[in-house]
Design a protein around this motif. Sequence first.
Motif, short mmCIF file in Angstrom:
data_model
loop_
_atom_site.label_atom_id
_atom_site.label_comp_id
_atom_site.label_asym_id
_atom_site.label_seq_id
_atom_site.Cartn_x
_atom_site.Cartn_y
_atom_site.Cartn_z
N PRO A 126 24.41 34.93 30.23
CA PRO A 126 25.77 34.77 29.70
C PRO A 126 26.44 33.51 30.24
O PRO A 126 26.11 33.03 31.33
N LEU A 127 27.36 32.96 29.46
CA LEU A 127 28.12 31.80 29.92
C LEU A 127 28.84 32.12 31.23
O LEU A 127 29.34 33.22 31.42
N GLN A 128 28.87 31.13 32.12
CA GLN A 128 29.43 31.32 33.45
C GLN A 128 30.67 30.46 33.64
O GLN A 128 30.70 29.28 33.25
N ASN A 129 31.69 31.03 34.27
CA ASN A 129 32.91 30.27 34.56
C ASN A 129 32.67 29.17 35.59
O ASN A 129 33.39 28.18 35.62
N LEU A 130 31.66 29.35 36.45
CA LEU A 130 31.40 28.41 37.54
C LEU A 130 30.14 27.60 37.32
O LEU A 130 29.52 27.12 38.27
N TRP A 131 29.74 27.44 36.05
CA TRP A 131 28.51 26.68 35.74
C TRP A 131 28.74 25.19 36.01
O TRP A 131 29.87 24.68 35.85
N VAL A 142 36.42 48.95 35.91
CA VAL A 142 35.61 47.76 36.21
C VAL A 142 35.61 46.79 35.03
O VAL A 142 35.78 45.58 35.21
N ASN A 143 35.43 47.30 33.82
CA ASN A 143 35.42 46.44 32.65
C ASN A 143 36.75 45.72 32.47
O ASN A 143 36.78 44.54 32.11
N TYR A 144 37.84 46.43 32.71
CA TYR A 144 39.16 45.82 32.51
C TYR A 144 39.46 44.78 33.58
O TYR A 144 39.86 43.65 33.27
N VAL A 145 39.27 45.14 34.83
CA VAL A 145 39.65 44.25 35.94
C VAL A 145 38.74 43.02 36.00
O VAL A 145 39.22 41.88 36.07
N LEU A 146 37.43 43.24 35.97
CA LEU A 146 36.51 42.11 36.08
C LEU A 146 36.41 41.32 34.78
O LEU A 146 35.88 40.21 34.78
N GLY A 147 36.90 41.89 33.70
CA GLY A 147 36.87 41.17 32.43
C GLY A 147 38.07 40.27 32.22
O GLY A 147 38.19 39.63 31.17
N SER A 148 38.95 40.19 33.22
CA SER A 148 40.15 39.37 33.11
C SER A 148 40.06 38.18 34.07
O SER A 148 40.06 38.36 35.29
N GLU A 169 29.66 41.74 32.76
CA GLU A 169 28.56 42.62 32.35
C GLU A 169 28.15 43.58 33.46
O GLU A 169 27.02 44.08 33.45
N LEU A 170 29.05 43.85 34.38
CA LEU A 170 28.66 44.66 35.54
C LEU A 170 28.27 46.07 35.15
O LEU A 170 27.26 46.61 35.63
N THR A 171 29.03 46.72 34.28
CA THR A 171 28.67 48.08 33.87
C THR A 171 27.40 48.07 33.03
O THR A 171 26.63 49.04 33.06
N THR A 172 27.16 46.99 32.30
CA THR A 172 25.90 46.87 31.56
C THR A 172 24.73 46.79 32.53
O THR A 172 23.68 47.43 32.31
N LEU A 173 24.88 46.04 33.60
CA LEU A 173 23.83 45.96 34.62
C LEU A 173 23.54 47.34 35.22
O LEU A 173 22.38 47.71 35.42
N VAL A 174 24.60 48.08 35.50
CA VAL A 174 24.43 49.44 36.03
C VAL A 174 23.62 50.29 35.05
O VAL A 174 22.69 51.00 35.44
N ALA A 177 45.89 46.01 40.00
CA ALA A 177 45.43 46.39 38.66
C ALA A 177 44.38 47.49 38.74
O ALA A 177 44.37 48.41 37.91
N THR A 178 43.51 47.42 39.74
CA THR A 178 42.47 48.44 39.89
C THR A 178 43.11 49.81 40.12
O THR A 178 42.70 50.81 39.51
N GLN A 179 44.08 49.86 40.99
CA GLN A 179 44.76 51.13 41.27
C GLN A 179 45.47 51.67 40.03
O GLN A 179 45.38 52.86 39.73
N GLN A 180 46.13 50.79 39.30
CA GLN A 180 46.88 51.23 38.13
C GLN A 180 45.96 51.71 37.02
O GLN A 180 46.19 52.77 36.42
N ILE A 181 44.91 50.94 36.73
CA ILE A 181 44.00 51.30 35.64
C ILE A 181 43.23 52.57 35.98
O ILE A 181 43.06 53.46 35.14
N LEU A 182 42.77 52.66 37.23
CA LEU A 182 42.01 53.85 37.64
C LEU A 182 42.89 55.10 37.59
O LEU A 182 42.46 56.16 37.12
N ALA A 183 44.13 54.96 38.06
CA ALA A 183 45.05 56.11 38.02
C ALA A 183 45.33 56.54 36.59
O ALA A 183 45.37 57.74 36.28
N ALA A 184 45.50 55.57 35.71
CA ALA A 184 45.75 55.90 34.30
C ALA A 184 44.53 56.54 33.66
O ALA A 184 44.66 57.51 32.88
N ALA A 185 43.33 56.03 33.97
CA ALA A 185 42.10 56.59 33.39
C ALA A 185 41.82 57.99 33.88
O ALA A 185 41.26 58.82 33.16
N LEU A 186 42.24 58.28 35.12
CA LEU A 186 42.02 59.62 35.69
C LEU A 186 43.15 60.58 35.34
O LEU A 186 43.01 61.80 35.55
#
Length: 283
Positions: free
Chosen positions: A22-27, A222-228, A47-52, A241-250
């Motif tokens: 995939p294209l890299q921001n730090l290429w 993970v998809n939301y936070v690392l995708g931004s 693509e972290l969840t895809t790797l998992v 953001a991780t705390q907010q998104i996780l709390a909302a998802a749960l």
Amino acid sequence: MIGLLAGAWGLLPWLFTGLRLPLQNLWNTEVLPAQMPLSLLPLSQYELTTLVALLTVGGASAGLAIRIWAPERRKLALICTAAGVLVVQLSATVQSFMVLKAGLDGGTRSDLYFAGLLAGVSISIIAAMVALILIASTSRAMTTLGVGLMATPLTSWVSEALVNLLGAASLPATVLMLLRWLPAVLVGAGLAWCGLRSVKFVVVWLVNLVLLWVIPALFITVNYVLGSRVLLSDPQEITSATQQILAAALGPNGGAGPLLILALTIGLAGIGVREVLRRTRKG
């Protein structure tokens, strides 16, 4: 051989894409997607969840093969199968990170990015081994836990395979709906197969329902936070953001409720059907 094939099977959705990193921001140079080097893993923070999913499904597939085969020398077969999976996954990891290292622009940010991805892939490989051992176990309780652990990654794997093979725009709405409910169906089927014969199995039911509640929420977060890219530039914002998104998802509006109800319904209905069949056979 089972381990080698299962490890390769896990990587199948990525093979459909043509294996371009995939294209890299730090290429270190500006390139088009088609000019990126070949990589056996889609190394990217997006693509972290895809790797998992790619790695854990490989381990789970090997475990399922051992569970079905039930060899006499199970321990030896399990060790050899795990070794086969590790050969595939470690080879893919080494090749992919060599390619990534050669193309990054260097500096502290690149080093942190490289280390973070390596840590994520390493944890995923460990999770793959855990899934292999659980699903290959002769214990119904352990195998059912393995099913609960893998329900969400397997759904992600199927989704990734369909999107890469057919294209996101070609997927019918029915397929998307089925994918949403697939984790609950898998967990429910596992619970029905496990049964409720003792306190141990009650604990398994509770743990699997918790996994069905928590793991999808973690994937969403993970998809939301690392995708931004905006969030990634600010560590404090990442934490917030991780705390907010996780709390909302749960939370009650996160969408887990219907999945839990479906899984519980399938599990209880399955036990009822099994009991009726058992009494019918006795009669």
